[in-house]
Write a protein that holds these residues in place. Structure first.
Motif: not given
Length: 249
Positions: A80-92
């Motif tokens: 879950g933390a990884t998904v949140i980080w990908v949404l904020f950092e990679w997908l802007d």
């Protein structure tokens, strides 16, 4: 005739002597082959640690998650933390955008639930479960954060006013390293790195604590050796003046 002293008897006598000098623990049940490991592991724990790692983390559900006692829950939290980080950092994604999309999906799911159940069954439509956040949750979070912040401020002020130069330099060095790491990446990435480290390093340390403690003691010995050289060659030569405090009537 006196009994012959064999190697086995000598080793057993030594182990009994060591065991008498080691504090007994409650409800300990180990195999006979592991007794020597448990006795020797009492001495060289890093930073003088005596309690088990699980107890140091509070011994509750949070400790179970950090030490992967339940692999499904720990993996789900990390994913879950990884998904949140990908949404904020990679997908802007922005925080407000993500919250709005999550609310839209929740409303759509409840809308489909309430209407589909009424159409598929002749009985009265079943009501979807309602999500209610306890009022005390935010109060407890605020209290916990406030306590941690106050403890951090108290520790920093004690280090600054305590007069311990070694501790002062260590804290300043850690803050300097954190500032450099913060210049490399944004705040969300720093939080994610800390979260991943909190969910991986403790369990790795628990599995290989003997090797890590031995290596840690070697590193600490080297640091103390270099500090003594620095203290002898430079720090001890710095003149120390007494601070005079004026009394105001």
């Amino acid at each position: 005739m006196p009994e012959k002293i064999t190697a086995e008897n000598l080793v057993s006598e030594i182990m009994e002597t060591i065991a008498e000098n080691v504090p007994k623990q409650k409800s300990v049940s180990f195999l006979e082959g592991d007794k020597s490991d448990t006795v020797t592991s009492q001495f060289n724990r890093l930073f003088g640690r005596q309690k088990p790692l699980h107890r140091l983390f509070g011994g509750g559900k949070s400790a179970d998650v950090l030490l992967w006692r339940n692999k499904k829950i720990s993996a789900s939290v990390l994913a879950g933390a990884t998904v949140i980080w990908v949404l904020f950092e990679w997908l802007d994604y922005h925080f407000l955008t993500l919250v709005c999309f999550a609310v839209i999906l929740a409303m759509l799911a409840q809308f489909l639930w309430s209407n589909a159940s009424g159409l598929l069954s002749s009985r009265s439509a079943s009501k979807p479960p309602r999500l209610v956040v306890p009022n005390d949750l935010f109060v407890n979070i605020g209290k916990t954060v406030g306590v941690e912040v106050n403890q951090a401020l108290e520790f920093i002020q004690d280090v600054a006013l305590g007069g311990n130069l070694k501790q002062f330099l260590i804290v300043v060095g850690c803050l300097w390293a954190a500032a450099i790491i913060g210049s490399w990446c944004n705040f969300i990435t720093v939080l994610y790195i800390g979260f991943v480290a909190a969910h991986t390093l403790p369990v790795l340390y628990e599995r290989h604590e003997d090797q890590v403690d031995s290596f840690g003691h070697q590193v600490l010995d080297q640091l103390q050796h270099h500090y003594r050289k620095l203290d002898t060659g430079f720090l001890s030569k710095i003149p120390k003046g007494k601070i005079r405090v004026k009394k105001f009537e």
